[in-house]
Design an enzyme around this catalytic site. Sequence first.
Site, PDB file in Angstrom:
ATOM      1  CG  ASP A  75      -5.988 -58.090 -45.233  1.00 37.90           C
ATOM      2  OD1 ASP A  75      -5.767 -59.217 -45.737  1.00 37.90           O
ATOM      3  OD2 ASP A  75      -5.125 -57.205 -45.170  1.00 37.90           O
ATOM      4  CD  GLU A 132      -1.358 -59.413 -49.244  1.00 40.44           C
ATOM      5  OE1 GLU A 132      -0.443 -59.520 -50.080  1.00 40.44           O
ATOM      6  OE2 GLU A 132      -2.162 -58.450 -49.260  1.00 40.44           O
TER       7      GLU A 132
END
Length: 369
Positions: A75, A132
């Site tokens: 991400d 994350e």
Amino acid sequence: MTDLARVALDLARDLVRIDSRSFVSNLAIADRIEAELSGFEIERLDYVDESGVAKRALAARRGPPGGLAFSGHMDTVPDTGWQEDPWSGRIANGLLYGLGSADMKGQTAAAIVAARALPDHVPATLLITTDEETTKGGAKAIAERSELARGLAAILVVEPTSMVPMRGHRAHVQFTATAIGVQAHSSTGRGRNANWDLVPFLSAMREINERLRTDPALQDTAYDPVFSDFNLIIDNHGTAVNVNVPRATATIKFRYSAGVDPIFVVEGVRDAARRFGLALAESWEGRPPELPVDHPFVRLCSETTGAAPQVAPYGTDAAELQAIAPCVLLGPGDIGVAHRPNECVATADLAAAVPVFMRLAEKVAEQGR
């Protein structure tokens, strides 16, 4: 450029070209990564995030169990401030540009290529996470549910550290304080603006922020900066300027190291929310991961790179993955260009990281034998 370097760069470009901001589904980029993992045993760790969006973390292993795992995340942060295509993957003057190129699609690509190129007798494990940048949801899924991650000797989190091993980092508590008003046309006097209820709380938060920056008892001299991060975001949720704000939130990310007791901040925020009548939500990461300087894995990373170990002021998936095995952060690229427009990473740095990752995996395997 070597064949491995060329493959790593091509994969990094492909990953950059896929929109995987934390608030969208990452299934497309997870599928692209899985396509690179022929010969690996794969676990798909699916979940739905807090907004109902489908997400997937991947654990993959080839060869015997144990050894070193490489961890990267899929991400990215939002494309705030970008004036060019954030997903172009363009290369200019030896730099790969694009959202996530430095944090951390380039590094993840280099780790995948390194793991694939390891000899068959060397354990090759990949822990590829998502969320994350927000909740660490992917790392939590791996730590709680992955069978392939069991028995690892160590985990290399390939964040951009300029190939300096980071033996630890700060972890965060995120606070969200909410004030509720009454929506109305602001000229009528019939509404109540939630911002005015938020103001005294914000004043108390400013005092905490100043104390963190000035009181040595709340600081950690191993870190740069020595003071803890206490970052504030205020949101009126799209309310126009001629409308009384019906809902106002103040979200604060407080990052602290293992050497700092967070209780002063936590109790201060809770007390201010109670005093000023605000609803308060908290979200805690795992404890700050921090290995001693003389830890065997820290020493191995330092000897392999020729760089003295340091600590990082930001947070990573190591806060959750440390439950599996000792973690060190090590990867190419500069964290200083991450989360900014025109994010980029040097292609030569990505190329140089691949053999270093391979040497570390081989050395950890040798020590295990």
